[in-house]
Design a protein around this motif. Structure first.
Motif, mmCIF file in Angstrom:
data_model
loop_
_atom_site.group_PDB
_atom_site.id
_atom_site.type_symbol
_atom_site.label_atom_id
_atom_site.label_comp_id
_atom_site.label_asym_id
_atom_site.label_seq_id
_atom_site.Cartn_x
_atom_site.Cartn_y
_atom_site.Cartn_z
ATOM 1 N N LYS A 167 87.724 11.275 -20.914
ATOM 2 C CA LYS A 167 87.528 11.511 -19.484
ATOM 3 C C LYS A 167 86.062 11.314 -19.087
ATOM 4 C CE LYS A 167 91.708 12.220 -18.146
ATOM 5 N NZ LYS A 167 92.381 11.252 -17.238
ATOM 6 N N ALA A 168 85.146 11.653 -19.983
ATOM 7 C CA ALA A 168 83.739 11.356 -19.712
ATOM 8 C C ALA A 168 83.532 9.853 -19.601
ATOM 9 C CB ALA A 168 82.857 11.932 -20.817
ATOM 10 N N ALA A 169 84.206 9.098 -20.467
ATOM 11 C CA ALA A 169 84.109 7.636 -20.415
ATOM 12 C C ALA A 169 84.769 7.084 -19.154
ATOM 13 C CB ALA A 169 84.740 7.023 -21.658
ATOM 14 N N MET A 170 85.895 7.651 -18.760
ATOM 15 C CA MET A 170 86.546 7.217 -17.526
ATOM 16 C C MET A 170 85.638 7.445 -16.324
ATOM 17 S SD MET A 170 89.816 8.744 -15.477
ATOM 18 C CE MET A 170 91.226 7.839 -16.073
ATOM 19 N N ASN A 171 84.925 8.560 -16.334
ATOM 20 C CA ASN A 171 84.010 8.826 -15.233
ATOM 21 C C ASN A 171 82.932 7.744 -15.134
ATOM 22 O OD1 ASN A 171 85.421 11.137 -14.654
ATOM 23 N ND2 ASN A 171 83.937 12.540 -15.558
ATOM 24 N N MET A 172 82.408 7.299 -16.275
ATOM 25 C CA MET A 172 81.418 6.227 -16.259
ATOM 26 C C MET A 172 82.044 4.915 -15.813
ATOM 27 S SD MET A 172 78.452 5.031 -16.451
ATOM 28 C CE MET A 172 77.381 6.251 -17.205
ATOM 29 N N LEU A 173 83.270 4.647 -16.230
ATOM 30 C CA LEU A 173 83.980 3.449 -15.762
ATOM 31 C C LEU A 173 84.110 3.487 -14.239
ATOM 32 C CD1 LEU A 173 85.650 0.873 -16.386
ATOM 33 C CD2 LEU A 173 87.655 2.375 -16.591
ATOM 34 N N THR A 174 84.428 4.655 -13.710
ATOM 35 C CA THR A 174 84.532 4.819 -12.256
ATOM 36 C C THR A 174 83.216 4.494 -11.574
ATOM 37 O OG1 THR A 174 86.151 6.597 -12.605
ATOM 38 C CG2 THR A 174 85.162 6.429 -10.421
ATOM 39 N N MET A 175 82.136 4.989 -12.142
ATOM 40 C CA MET A 175 80.820 4.730 -11.568
ATOM 41 C C MET A 175 80.488 3.234 -11.589
ATOM 42 S SD MET A 175 78.156 5.832 -10.033
ATOM 43 C CE MET A 175 78.075 7.613 -10.255
ATOM 44 N N GLN A 176 80.886 2.545 -12.638
ATOM 45 C CA GLN A 176 80.613 1.109 -12.708
ATOM 46 C C GLN A 176 81.322 0.364 -11.576
ATOM 47 O OE1 GLN A 176 78.260 -0.137 -14.966
ATOM 48 N NE2 GLN A 176 78.074 2.085 -15.077
ATOM 49 N N TYR A 177 82.558 0.745 -11.295
ATOM 50 C CA TYR A 177 83.271 0.124 -10.168
ATOM 51 C C TYR A 177 82.609 0.485 -8.841
ATOM 52 C CZ TYR A 177 87.143 -2.033 -12.617
ATOM 53 O OH TYR A 177 87.897 -2.866 -13.399
ATOM 54 N N ALA A 178 82.170 1.731 -8.730
ATOM 55 C CA ALA A 178 81.515 2.167 -7.495
ATOM 56 C C ALA A 178 80.254 1.356 -7.229
ATOM 57 C CB ALA A 178 81.183 3.650 -7.585
ATOM 58 N N VAL A 179 79.494 1.069 -8.268
ATOM 59 C CA VAL A 179 78.249 0.325 -8.118
ATOM 60 C C VAL A 179 78.501 -1.163 -7.909
ATOM 61 C CG1 VAL A 179 76.141 -0.372 -9.324
ATOM 62 C CG2 VAL A 179 76.904 2.003 -9.444
ATOM 63 N N ASP A 180 79.389 -1.731 -8.737
ATOM 64 C CA ASP A 180 79.580 -3.184 -8.729
ATOM 65 C C ASP A 180 80.314 -3.701 -7.502
ATOM 66 O OD1 ASP A 180 78.243 -3.381 -11.086
ATOM 67 O OD2 ASP A 180 79.988 -3.821 -12.334
ATOM 68 N N TYR A 181 81.170 -2.869 -6.893
ATOM 69 C CA TYR A 181 82.019 -3.365 -5.805
ATOM 70 C C TYR A 181 81.744 -2.696 -4.454
ATOM 71 C CZ TYR A 181 84.449 -5.734 -9.532
ATOM 72 O OH TYR A 181 84.740 -6.548 -10.605
ATOM 73 N N LYS A 182 80.684 -1.934 -4.401
ATOM 74 C CA LYS A 182 80.322 -1.279 -3.142
ATOM 75 C C LYS A 182 80.100 -2.296 -2.029
ATOM 76 C CE LYS A 182 76.751 1.649 -1.042
ATOM 77 N NZ LYS A 182 75.489 2.409 -1.281
ATOM 78 N N ASP A 183 79.411 -3.379 -2.332
ATOM 79 C CA ASP A 183 79.085 -4.380 -1.312
ATOM 80 C C ASP A 183 80.322 -5.116 -0.802
ATOM 81 O OD1 ASP A 183 76.449 -3.674 -1.507
ATOM 82 O OD2 ASP A 183 75.876 -5.363 -2.789
ATOM 83 N N GLU A 184 81.424 -5.019 -1.531
ATOM 84 C CA GLU A 184 82.674 -5.632 -1.079
ATOM 85 C C GLU A 184 83.520 -4.651 -0.275
ATOM 86 O OE1 GLU A 184 84.963 -7.963 -3.837
ATOM 87 O OE2 GLU A 184 83.247 -8.167 -5.188
ATOM 88 N N GLY A 185 82.995 -3.458 -0.040
ATOM 89 C CA GLY A 185 83.715 -2.474 0.759
ATOM 90 C C GLY A 185 84.638 -1.572 -0.029
ATOM 91 N N PHE A 186 84.508 -1.577 -1.351
ATOM 92 C CA PHE A 186 85.338 -0.715 -2.188
ATOM 93 C C PHE A 186 84.797 0.712 -2.218
ATOM 94 C CE2 PHE A 186 86.998 -4.677 -3.644
ATOM 95 C CZ PHE A 186 88.214 -4.416 -4.242
ATOM 96 N N THR A 187 85.712 1.649 -2.444
ATOM 97 C CA THR A 187 85.367 3.037 -2.707
ATOM 98 C C THR A 187 86.045 3.441 -4.016
ATOM 99 O OG1 THR A 187 85.148 3.657 -0.372
ATOM 100 C CG2 THR A 187 85.610 5.431 -1.944
ATOM 101 N N ALA A 188 85.246 3.772 -5.018
ATOM 102 C CA ALA A 188 85.774 4.214 -6.312
ATOM 103 C C ALA A 188 85.252 5.613 -6.596
ATOM 104 C CB ALA A 188 85.351 3.251 -7.415
ATOM 105 N N PHE A 189 86.151 6.513 -6.928
ATOM 106 C CA PHE A 189 85.737 7.887 -7.220
ATOM 107 C C PHE A 189 86.668 8.508 -8.258
ATOM 108 C CE2 PHE A 189 88.746 8.191 -3.752
ATOM 109 C CZ PHE A 189 89.488 9.332 -4.000
#
Length: 255
Positions: A167-189
C-alpha cells in the motif's frame, strides 16, 4: 453524467460501491462497469437486473494481456466515444505473515505486491486512453492508512507486512500519476476507506461496509483538481480521536 469502472467489484467494498452507484440517479452515474475475474455470481446477476442496464459486468483477469485488451475494447464500445470518467482501483489482497517482518517470505511479498501494485498499474495504464476521452479523468486508488510510513509505529502490531509495504508502494504509484498527468486534466488520489467488515477486513473490523461505501462515494462525487496527489482518509463522526490505532477524521492521511 459520469461513467465509473470499479475493479475487484464482485464482493466487499467494490460490490457495495457498485450497488450504491446504481442507486444514484443517472445524472450522477450513467454507467457502472463492475469488473472482476468472476462476474457469474447470483448477487452480480441480481444487481445487473435491478439496474436497468446501468451496471455492466466486465470479466477481466489483468494477468492475461488478451483479457485486459478485450476488457478495454468492450468498455470502449459501451461508452460510445464519450470515454471513462472515474476509475476506481479497488482490487486488493492481504496476507498475514505471523510474527516480525523477518518472517516475511518472498512468495508472500511477491504475490501481494503483484496484486496490489503491479495489477493496479496494468489496469490504469490500459484504461488511460478511455480516461483521456472522459470529462472528469479521475483515478481513485483504494489504499489504507496501514500503508502510511509515518504511522508505521502505530500499526506495528499488524503483521500484514506485505500488505503494508504494497500500500505504501501504491501510494507512490498514485503520486506518479498525479504528477505526470496533471497537465492533461487528470486527478489521481489515494483513499483509505477504513477498516471495514468485508471478507478482507474480517468480522471484527471497525465499520460496516456501508459506512465506508458512503464515504468513498462522497469523495468520488466531489473529486476534482484539488484532490490531485493526495492521500485521503474517510470521516466517521465519533472516530476523529478514537483511542485505538484507527481514526477516521476526514483529513489527509500522512504519507
Amino acid at each position: 453524467m459520469a461513467t465509473y469502472l470499479i475493479t475487484g467489484a464482485s464482493r466487499g467494498l467494490g460490490f457495495s460501491l457498485a450497488t450504491a452507484l446504481a442507486r444514484e440517479p443517472a445524472s450522477v452515474a450513467s454507467l457502472v462497469f463492475l469488473v472482476s475475474r468472476n462476474t457469474s455470481t447470483p448477487q452480480i446477476a441480481e444487481l445487473v437486473g435491478q439496474s436497468k442496464g446501468r451496471v455492466i459486468p466486465v470479466q477481466l483477469d489483468p494477468n492475461v494481456p488478451e483479457s485486459l485488451r478485450a476488457a478495454v475494447e468492450f468498455v470502449g464500445t459501451r461508452v460510445q466515444g464519450k470515454g471513462l470518467d472515474v476509475l476506481v482501483n479497488n482490487t486488493g489482497v492481504m496476507r498475514f505473515t505471523g510474527g516480525k517482518v523477518g518472517n516475511l517470505t518472498s512468495t508472500n511479498l511477491t504475490e501481494v505486491f503483484h496484486t496490489n501494485v503491479t495489477l493496479t498499474q496494468l489496469v490504469t495504464s490500459a484504461f488511460l486512453p478511455l480516461l483521456r476521452q472522459g470529462s472528469r479523468k479521475i483515478i481513485a486508488n483504494i489504499s489504507s492508512t496501514v500503508g502510511s510510513i509515518t504511522l508505521g509505529p502505530v500499526f506495528s502490531m499488524n503483521s500484514a507486512h506485505a500488505y503494508k509495504i504494497s500500500k505504501a508502494a501504491m501510494n507512490m504509484l498514485t503520486m506518479q500519476y498525479a504528477v505526470d498527468y496533471k497537465d492533461e486534466g487528470f486527478t489521481a488520489f489515494a483513499l483509505s476507506p477504513g477498516w471495514l467488515r468485508t471478507d478482507l477486513g474480517g468480522p471484527h473490523a471497525d465499520l460496516p461496509v456501508e459506512v465506508g461505501t458512503k464515504e468513498v462515494l462522497r469523495y468520488l462525487k466531489e473529486a476534482g483538481p484539488t484532490f490531485n496527489g493526495r492521500f485521503l482518509n474517510i470521516h466517521v463522526p465519533g472516530w476523529e480521536d478514537a483511542p485505538g490505532s484507527n481514526r477516521y477524521d476526514g483529513k489527509d492521511a500522512p504519507w
